[in-house]
Design an enzyme around this catalytic site. Structure first.
Site, PDB file in Angstrom:
ATOM      1  CB  SER A  62      48.175  43.858  39.116  1.00  0.00           C
ATOM      2  OG  SER A  62      49.190  42.706  39.640  1.00  0.00           O
ATOM      3  CB  CYS A 103      47.063  39.628  35.263  1.00  0.00           C
ATOM      4  SG  CYS A 103      46.459  39.756  36.677  1.00  0.00           S
ATOM      5  CB  THR A 133      44.075  38.379  39.571  1.00  0.00           C
ATOM      6  OG1 THR A 133      45.169  37.666  40.068  1.00  0.00           O
ATOM      7  CG2 THR A 133      42.913  38.770  40.592  1.00  0.00           C
ATOM      8  CE1 TYR A 145      44.597  45.632  39.084  1.00  0.00           C
ATOM      9  CE2 TYR A 145      44.988  43.848  37.467  1.00  0.00           C
ATOM     10  CZ  TYR A 145      45.051  45.281  38.075  1.00  0.00           C
ATOM     11  OH  TYR A 145      45.148  46.099  36.692  1.00  0.00           O
ATOM     12  CB  CYS A 180      49.936  34.412  40.525  1.00  0.00           C
ATOM     13  SG  CYS A 180      50.581  36.035  40.945  1.00  0.00           S
TER      14      CYS A 180
END
Ligand code: DGL
Length: 265
Positions: A10, A73, A75, A41, A187
């Site tokens: 992101s 990523c 997420t 995100y 993350c």
């Protein structure tokens, strides 16, 4: 022939994964795409985020024709790997919370997971805990602020220690006299804050960053072996989905990762 990879996040957090891929596979041709138009995100609802990434990825694969895609990523990976794999024949390498290695190394059996709110809520993350950390006390912390703070730090902006400490403190707990001793950086933005995290942590812990393991996975999926140090690195390009130009501090940062700032046409 060198591999061509699409590395996606992101924002600029995925560069923490790209750094390891470049270390192990310097000759890979890399297109790095940051979906800044949709960043962050972390607070998106699952369904619209999944639809958004699946549609965008279709366009990016068409444009770059990579040998493999690295979703750098958590997420996104905890959500979209199944629909992406169902639509495209090429390999997707995801980034998911490193709960298994964290549980393996924790002596206190109290583990923190620092993630975005999206990753924290995913069934995928809960399943990882059930499968690999059943005998640990796992404190999942979903922060909406930490990834944007990491982006600010990487743009060279001033970020107060207190702002970072507030976000990570809930991961530091004590259960039956045992304290958190291991924290998963779930993350890809967070490894860029590592020095700040160490400085503001209430007590020292081991921080688990999966980047190296993901780079190894890229090699194994493509049946490649790690290239010797000194292999000539191929240059890569980095793109923003918003079509905006990269900020000067970001251009400098990209250069340190062997990437040239480019624009999506
Ligand atoms: N870097 C991303 C991750 O690994 C997410 C940051 C965000 O967009 O909220 O989860």
């Amino acid at each position: 022939m060198s591999a061509s990879l699409l590395v996606f996040d992101s924002g600029i957090g995925g560069l923490s994964v790209l750094r390891e891929i470049r270390r192990q596979l310097p000759s890979a041709e890399i297109a790095y795409v940051a979906d800044d138009a949709a960043f962050p995100y972390g607070d998106w609802e699952a369904e619209p985020l999944s639809d958004h990434i699946v549609a965008l990825m279709g366009r990016l694969i068409e444009r770059f024709q990579p040998d493999a895609v690295v979703i750098a990523c958590n997420t996104a990976s905890t959500l979209v790997l199944p629909p992406l794999r169902a639509r495209h024949a090429l390999p997707f390498i995801g980034t998911v919370p490193a709960i298994k290695p964290a549980a393996e190394r924790s002596a206190s059996r109290v583990v923190g997971v620092l993630a975005t709110p999206g990753t924290m809520k995913r069934d995928y993350t809960r399943e990882l805990i059930k499968s690999f950390a059943r005998d640990c006390h796992v404190r999942l912390v979903g922060s909406s602020e930490l990834a944007p703070l990491a982006e600010a730090v990487m743009r060279g902006e001033r970020v107060e220690d207190a702002a970072i400490r507030t976000e990570i403190e809930p991961a530091f707990i004590e259960v039956d006299g045992k304290r958190t001793d291991t924290i998963v950086l779930a993350c890809t933005h967070y490894p860029f804050l590592i020095e700040r995290l160490e400085a503001v942590a209430p007590w020292p812990v081991a921080w688990v960053d999966p980047a190296e393991a993901i780079a190894r996975r890229v090699l194994s999926v493509l049946s490649l072996v790690s290239e010797p140090a000194g292999t000539i690195a191929s240059s890569g390009q980095a793109f923003l989905t918003s079509g905006k130009p990269w900020a000067p501090a970001q251009v400098e940062l990209l250069g340190r990762f062997g990437l040239e700032a480019a624009r999506l046409d």
